[in-house]
Design a protein around this motif. Structure first.
Motif, PDB file in Angstrom:
ATOM      1  N   LYS A   1       3.159  -4.834   3.352  1.00  0.00           N
ATOM      2  CA  LYS A   1       4.325  -3.954   3.190  1.00  0.00           C
ATOM      3  C   LYS A   1       3.789  -2.528   3.061  1.00  0.00           C
ATOM      4  O   LYS A   1       3.365  -2.108   1.997  1.00  0.00           O
TER       5      LYS A   1
ATOM      6  N   GLY B   1      -1.008   1.762  -5.508  1.00  0.00           N
ATOM      7  CA  GLY B   1       0.157   2.626  -5.690  1.00  0.00           C
ATOM      8  C   GLY B   1       0.162   3.180  -7.091  1.00  0.00           C
ATOM      9  O   GLY B   1      -0.888   3.231  -7.756  1.00  0.00           O
ATOM     10  N   SER B   2       1.322   3.580  -7.558  1.00  0.00           N
ATOM     11  CA  SER B   2       1.380   4.237  -8.861  1.00  0.00           C
ATOM     12  C   SER B   2       1.291   3.208  -9.987  1.00  0.00           C
ATOM     13  O   SER B   2       1.596   2.025  -9.808  1.00  0.00           O
TER      14      SER B   2
ATOM     15  N   GLU C   1       7.191   3.047   2.808  1.00  0.00           N
ATOM     16  CA  GLU C   1       8.344   3.456   3.620  1.00  0.00           C
ATOM     17  C   GLU C   1       8.111   4.830   4.251  1.00  0.00           C
ATOM     18  O   GLU C   1       8.733   5.165   5.264  1.00  0.00           O
TER      19      GLU C   1
ATOM     20  N   VAL D   1       0.825  -1.214   0.000  1.00  0.00           N
ATOM     21  CA  VAL D   1       0.000   0.000   0.000  1.00  0.00           C
ATOM     22  C   VAL D   1       0.864   1.271   0.000  1.00  0.00           C
ATOM     23  O   VAL D   1       2.030   1.231   0.383  1.00  0.00           O
TER      24      VAL D   1
ATOM     25  N   THR E   1       4.675   1.482 -10.748  1.00  0.00           N
ATOM     26  CA  THR E   1       5.033   0.393  -9.829  1.00  0.00           C
ATOM     27  C   THR E   1       4.137  -0.812 -10.076  1.00  0.00           C
ATOM     28  O   THR E   1       4.594  -1.960 -10.038  1.00  0.00           O
TER      29      THR E   1
ATOM     30  N   LEU F   1      -4.498   1.752  -8.983  1.00  0.00           N
ATOM     31  CA  LEU F   1      -3.343   2.548  -9.397  1.00  0.00           C
ATOM     32  C   LEU F   1      -3.675   4.037  -9.523  1.00  0.00           C
ATOM     33  O   LEU F   1      -4.655   4.510  -8.962  1.00  0.00           O
TER      34      LEU F   1
ATOM     35  N   GLU G   1      -0.265  12.276 -14.008  1.00  0.00           N
ATOM     36  CA  GLU G   1      -0.689  12.412 -12.607  1.00  0.00           C
ATOM     37  C   GLU G   1       0.368  13.211 -11.833  1.00  0.00           C
ATOM     38  O   GLU G   1       1.547  12.861 -11.847  1.00  0.00           O
TER      39      GLU G   1
ATOM     40  N   TRP H   1       1.281   5.752   0.665  1.00  0.00           N
ATOM     41  CA  TRP H   1       1.386   6.590   1.854  1.00  0.00           C
ATOM     42  C   TRP H   1       0.255   7.607   2.012  1.00  0.00           C
ATOM     43  O   TRP H   1       0.205   8.318   3.007  1.00  0.00           O
TER      44      TRP H   1
ATOM     45  N   CYS I   1      -5.963   9.421  -4.697  1.00  0.00           N
ATOM     46  CA  CYS I   1      -5.972   8.931  -6.084  1.00  0.00           C
ATOM     47  C   CYS I   1      -7.196   9.418  -6.834  1.00  0.00           C
ATOM     48  O   CYS I   1      -7.196   9.491  -8.060  1.00  0.00           O
TER      49      CYS I   1
END
Ligand code: NAD
Length: 491
Positions: free
Chosen positions: A183, A237-238, A186, A157, A241, A260, A395, A159, A293
């Motif tokens: 996960k 996420g993006s 970070e 996931v 990725t 995404l 984006e 942030w 998003c």
């Protein structure tokens, strides 16, 4: 300088927190101030492997066969316990993201409770498919599908809404009897770690929920998605990725669910109630500092009200209160990091080079010494851009939007659909038929009329094109997190 033990954010594997390794750690910074929040223990490949193996063991030891009502009860207890520890989650989310306390309370943590409660209800009331097949000659076959857990699910996931997006996946995964290795980003490791405490407190068996911290490539994210013993990946996420993760899991042909990026449109017709539309547009452009998003970065406005909408949005953008996250009057936080601010700033330049007129914003605000180290940026609105410009195609993920005029309904639909993304759209009109007509023609996963970010968690959610693969929510989540076996019995 050594960091005190309590300032470590630790991995959680096989029902216990892992002692941190100071040689393998990274900093968690508060984006509002740039100050250190804690050090995070980065999981190495061996620890990720331990997490996956403990998840497999938990399934084999009986979690996968736990009666549905027990799993649903456990989810409800988790929601209750988060509610009891509500302010701890709020504080953790605020420190990781810099988001305003009001939002952390009313959206992020509140939704975590709803995620657990909703999926407890969904799984408890789920039926199963069955068909009677006519075989001729008076014979029939009964087909029924039994759903089994998918298995060990990797949950990755971002942030921007850390706990909300995490629990949106963990709740249905656990409801369906899976074990997960999570996960978190970070940038925002705290609430996933706090959730481990809560799930342990409510009696989740060891190994069913594991947290590994780290980055993407050549770190915990890739170690996890590349692990031979995961049964599926659910990723938010993006798009870039997502594409990378897809390549990683492709050799083993594992199912993926991808939520995404987006480059979402708002379409504003000239029959709207201007104030109502402006309130909705302001949220859709600037909520969470544009880091949702679903946020609108393209605002198409019918020409006769273009100037009114532009002036009203500028006034509202300038009325946003950037400031200390803990201040209840703050409406708008910083961007997540200095690196992300550099990305957003590069688009401010790209837009201006393309001839954008900056109606408001375009710079870095001065919020005083306490916040000087934070990654703040001014809410920004442009005119003068077209769909051909990069700032309107790519984006940006910040508090920015391009306002573009249109004349006819057909033109608005074409402009809104002229994108490789396909996540969300919002149509603003008082014409009932037009609202339905236009909303249905948007090539997106979710199309709102006269609202934005109103979510029904039992409805399908996801994106088309670059915005994702698959749908989650309600039954759609049950489908992703289970593997059906169809039993066919000749009667
Ligand atoms: P990101 O893609 O950089 O990172 C997302 C997660 O993937 C992080 O945990 C990261 O560590 C991990 N990761 C990165 N590289 C990896 C790799 N090679 N292998 C495995 N894991 C890897 O995205 P972000 O910057 O954290 O989040 C912002 C993006 O998320 C935006 O594009 C936004 O639109 C999107 N998003 C989509 C939705 C949705 O529901 N569609 C919701 C929120 C955010």
């Amino acid at each position: 300088m050594t960091t005190p033990r309590e300032a470590w954010i630790r991995n959680y594997v096989d029902g216990g927190f892992v002692d941190p390794d100071p040689e393998r750690s990274f900093e968690n910074l508060d984006p509002a101030t740039g100050q250190l929040v804690a050090r995070v223990h980065e999981a190495d490949i061996a620890l990720v492997d331990r997490a996956v193996r403990s998840a497999r063991r938990a399934l084999d030891n009986g979690w996968a066969d736990t009666p549905v009502r027990e799993r649903a009860a456990l989810l409800r207890r988790a929601a209750d316990r988060i509610e009891e520890r509500f302010e701890e989650f709020v504080a953790a989310e605020m420190a990781d993201t810099g988001k305003p306390i009001t939002q952390a309370r009313e959206l992020d943590v509140a939704r975590a409770l709803t995620n657990f409660r909703t999926f407890a209800d969904v799984v408890a009331s789920a039926g199963q498919e069955s068909f009677l097949t006519d075989l001729g000659g008076g014979r029939q076959a009964l087909n029924y599908a039994v759903r089994k857990p998918l298995g060990v699910v990797a949950v990755i996931v971002p942030w921007n809404l850390p706990l909300l997006l995490l629990t949106w996946k963990v709740a249905p995964a656990l409801a369906c009897g899976n074990a997960v290795v999570v996960k978190p980003s970070e940038e925002t490791p705290s609430t996933a770690t706090l959730l481990a405490e809560v799930l342990e407190e409510v009696g989740l068996p060891a190994g069913v929920y594991n947290v590994v911290h780290g980055f993407g490539g050549n770190s915990a994210g890739e170690f996890l998605t590349d692990h031979p013993d995961i049964d599926g990946v659910t990723f938010t996420g993006s798009s870039a990725t997502g594409s990378h993760v897809m390549k990683t899991v492709a050799p083993r042909v594992r199912p993926v669910s991808f939520e995404l990026g987006g480059k979402n449109a708002a379409v504003v017709f000239d029959d709207v109630d201007i104030d109502e539309a402006l309130a909705g547009l302001t949220r859709s452009v600037f909520a969470n500092t544009g880091q949702v998003c679903l946020c609108a970065e393209r605002v198409y406005v019918q020409r006769s009200i273009f100037d009114d909408i532009a002036a009203g949005l500028v006034e509202r953008a300038e009325g946003l209160r950037l400031g200390r996250p803990a201040d209840a009057t703050t409406t708008t936080g910083p961007l997540i990091s200095q690196a992300h601010r550099e990305k957003v700033r590069s688009y401010l330049e790209i837009a201006e080079q393309a001839g954008a007129k900056v109606l408001t914003g375009g710079g870095i605000p001065d919020l005083g010494a306490e916040l000087a180290g934070g990654s703040w940026i001014e809410p920004t609105l442009w005119t003068g851009l077209t769909n051909a410009d990069r700032a309107v195609r790519e984006e940006i993920f910040g508090p920015v939007a391009a306002l573009i005029p249109f004349d006819t309904e057909q033109e608005a639909i074409s402009l809104a659909n002229d994108t490789e993304y396909g996540l969300a759209a919002a149509v603003w009109t008082n014409d009932l038929r037009r609202g339905h007509r236009v909303a249905q023609q948007m090539r997106v996963g979710i199309s709102w009329v006269n609202t934005w970010f109103t979510r029904e968690l039992r409805s399908p959610f996801g994106g088309a094109g670059l915005s994702g693969i698959g749908r989650e929510g309600g039954e759609s989540s049950l489908h992703f997190y289970t593997e059906p076996t169809n039993v066919c019995v000749q009667l």
